[in-house]
Design a protein around this motif. Structure first.
Motif, PDB file in Angstrom:
ATOM      1  N   LEU A  90       2.836  13.329  22.590  1.00 29.72           N
ATOM      2  CA  LEU A  90       1.617  12.610  22.951  1.00 29.72           C
ATOM      3  C   LEU A  90       0.504  13.513  23.474  1.00 29.72           C
ATOM      4  O   LEU A  90      -0.668  13.337  23.128  1.00 29.72           O
ATOM      5  CB  LEU A  90       1.943  11.527  23.971  1.00 29.72           C
ATOM      6  N   GLU A  91       0.839  14.487  24.322  1.00 27.73           N
ATOM      7  CA  GLU A  91      -0.200  15.327  24.901  1.00 27.73           C
ATOM      8  C   GLU A  91      -0.796  16.293  23.883  1.00 27.73           C
ATOM      9  O   GLU A  91      -1.991  16.620  23.964  1.00 27.73           O
ATOM     10  CB  GLU A  91       0.325  16.074  26.121  1.00 27.73           C
ATOM     11  N   VAL A  92       0.018  16.752  22.955  1.00 22.92           N
ATOM     12  CA  VAL A  92      -0.515  17.625  21.910  1.00 22.92           C
ATOM     13  C   VAL A  92      -1.506  16.847  21.047  1.00 22.92           C
ATOM     14  O   VAL A  92      -2.601  17.335  20.719  1.00 22.92           O
ATOM     15  CB  VAL A  92       0.632  18.216  21.063  1.00 22.92           C
ATOM     16  N   GLY A  96      -5.852  17.419  20.716  1.00 24.91           N
ATOM     17  CA  GLY A  96      -6.625  17.524  19.480  1.00 24.91           C
ATOM     18  C   GLY A  96      -7.769  16.532  19.447  1.00 24.91           C
ATOM     19  O   GLY A  96      -8.903  16.871  19.073  1.00 24.91           O
ATOM     20  N   LEU A  97      -7.491  15.285  19.837  1.00 23.48           N
ATOM     21  CA  LEU A  97      -8.542  14.267  19.884  1.00 23.48           C
ATOM     22  C   LEU A  97      -9.613  14.629  20.909  1.00 23.48           C
ATOM     23  O   LEU A  97     -10.813  14.478  20.650  1.00 23.48           O
ATOM     24  CB  LEU A  97      -7.949  12.905  20.229  1.00 23.48           C
ATOM     25  N   ALA A  98      -9.186  15.108  22.074  1.00 19.91           N
ATOM     26  CA  ALA A  98     -10.136  15.466  23.125  1.00 19.91           C
ATOM     27  C   ALA A  98     -11.059  16.586  22.666  1.00 19.91           C
ATOM     28  O   ALA A  98     -12.267  16.567  22.957  1.00 19.91           O
ATOM     29  CB  ALA A  98      -9.385  15.885  24.392  1.00 19.91           C
ATOM     30  N   SER A  99     -10.520  17.550  21.957  1.00 19.11           N
ATOM     31  CA  SER A  99     -11.345  18.649  21.476  1.00 19.11           C
ATOM     32  C   SER A  99     -12.421  18.162  20.520  1.00 19.11           C
ATOM     33  O   SER A  99     -13.552  18.650  20.531  1.00 19.11           O
ATOM     34  CB  SER A  99     -10.464  19.699  20.786  1.00 19.11           C
ATOM     35  N   ALA A 100     -12.071  17.194  19.689  1.00 21.10           N
ATOM     36  CA  ALA A 100     -13.030  16.670  18.706  1.00 21.10           C
ATOM     37  C   ALA A 100     -14.065  15.751  19.348  1.00 21.10           C
ATOM     38  O   ALA A 100     -15.179  15.615  18.819  1.00 21.10           O
ATOM     39  CB  ALA A 100     -12.279  15.925  17.609  1.00 21.10           C
ATOM     40  N   SER A 186     -13.670  24.581  22.779  1.00 19.26           N
ATOM     41  CA  SER A 186     -14.073  25.247  21.535  1.00 19.26           C
ATOM     42  C   SER A 186     -14.448  24.257  20.443  1.00 19.26           C
ATOM     43  O   SER A 186     -15.117  24.625  19.471  1.00 19.26           O
ATOM     44  CB  SER A 186     -12.943  26.147  21.040  1.00 19.26           C
ATOM     45  N   GLY A 187     -14.005  23.014  20.577  1.00 22.82           N
ATOM     46  CA  GLY A 187     -14.263  22.023  19.540  1.00 22.82           C
ATOM     47  C   GLY A 187     -13.367  22.163  18.327  1.00 22.82           C
ATOM     48  O   GLY A 187     -13.589  21.511  17.304  1.00 22.82           O
ATOM     49  N   ASP A 188     -12.316  22.970  18.441  1.00 20.80           N
ATOM     50  CA  ASP A 188     -11.381  23.203  17.332  1.00 20.80           C
ATOM     51  C   ASP A 188     -10.072  22.452  17.635  1.00 20.80           C
ATOM     52  O   ASP A 188      -9.262  22.923  18.443  1.00 20.80           O
ATOM     53  CB  ASP A 188     -11.115  24.702  17.205  1.00 20.80           C
ATOM     54  N   PRO A 189      -9.843  21.291  17.022  1.00 20.88           N
ATOM     55  CA  PRO A 189      -8.633  20.509  17.326  1.00 20.88           C
ATOM     56  C   PRO A 189      -7.341  21.262  17.077  1.00 20.88           C
ATOM     57  O   PRO A 189      -6.369  21.100  17.843  1.00 20.88           O
ATOM     58  CB  PRO A 189      -8.761  19.290  16.405  1.00 20.88           C
ATOM     59  N   ASP A 190      -7.284  22.082  16.025  1.00 24.42           N
ATOM     60  CA  ASP A 190      -6.053  22.839  15.747  1.00 24.42           C
ATOM     61  C   ASP A 190      -5.747  23.814  16.880  1.00 24.42           C
ATOM     62  O   ASP A 190      -4.589  23.958  17.303  1.00 24.42           O
ATOM     63  CB  ASP A 190      -6.182  23.602  14.431  1.00 24.42           C
ATOM     64  N   ARG A 191      -6.771  24.495  17.356  1.00 22.95           N
ATOM     65  CA  ARG A 191      -6.588  25.423  18.475  1.00 22.95           C
ATOM     66  C   ARG A 191      -6.149  24.671  19.722  1.00 22.95           C
ATOM     67  O   ARG A 191      -5.251  25.116  20.446  1.00 22.95           O
ATOM     68  CB  ARG A 191      -7.888  26.181  18.737  1.00 22.95           C
TER      69      ARG A 191
END
Length: 218
Positions: A90-92, A96-100, A186-191
């Motif tokens: 869930l946190e991972v 990703g959503l938070a970054s986007a 960074s705005g990078d969900p993968d990162r």
């Protein structure tokens, strides 16, 4: 005229206090919860104490060893593994959503929490560190903008805070949170997902070492 506190409010007060004492380690695994003693301590009847204890059982903090003996639960390696598996899932995803979706205000609030965590870490204030780190992760969940995700996490939030309190490698935890913040910003969900995954797994290893020693991890 004395104001009478509603029974539900009394129950919630007793429940919140006992939950926090377990999370903070003032009530330790194996410690007994006795209705009569707790009722005297809080200055209430046994009814709200009994209901609070049942709620703690449902939340996974305490258990009935026998019909007459209630104790703070001793976490097993399986308990810890299952909770961290849930965190990982869930946190991972939330990171990703938070970054986007993070706004400047969101990121400023996260940065402020990191500043507070740094001050608490320098002071060695374990209880404050646990509280701030919980708020840090709660903030990321809120930034994800998915109410269903929050509702799924809510029933186990207390137990996750309990586990977080077991990890006393505070400077390392602060470093990981800073790295996670940078990844989200960074705005990078993968990162962001990669850093969240590394953080959860590192926290799992630290918690298991603290609770059970070095021989438990595979």
């Amino acid at each position: 005229m004395t104001k009478i506190e509603p029974l539900g409010a009394v129950r919630e007060r007793v429940l919140a206090t006992l939950r926090q004492e377990i999370i903070a380690g003032r009530l330790r695994p194996g410690d007994r919860l006795v209705e009569r003693d707790l009722a005297e301590r809080f200055g209430v009847s046994r009814v709200p104490v009994r209901e609070a204890i049942r709620a703690l059982v449902a939340e996974g903090f305490v258990l009935f060893e026998t019909p007459r003996r209630t104790v703070v639960r001793r976490l097993t390696p399986t308990d810890v593994k299952e909770l961290f598996e849930l965190r990982e899932a869930l946190e991972v995803y939330a990171a990703g959503l938070a970054s986007a979706r993070a706004s400047e205000k969101d990121l400023m609030e996260l940065a402020e929490l990191l500043d507070q965590a740094a001050a608490a870490t320098a002071a060695g204030d374990a209880e404050t560190i646990t509280d701030i780190n919980t708020r840090f992760h709660d903030r990321i969940l809120a930034m994800a903008g998915n109410s269903l995700l929050i509702s799924v996490m809510e029933p186990v939030d207390g137990r996750l805070r309990w586990l977080t309190r077991q990890n006393e490698e505070w400077p390392q935890l602060l470093t990981e949170h800073r790295e996670l913040y940078e990844a989200i910003a960074s705005g990078d969900p993968d990162r962001a997902r990669a850093h969240a995954l590394a953080h959860v797994r590192a926290n799992y290893r630290s918690t298991v070492r603290h609770l059970f020693g070095d021989g438990v991890l595979p």
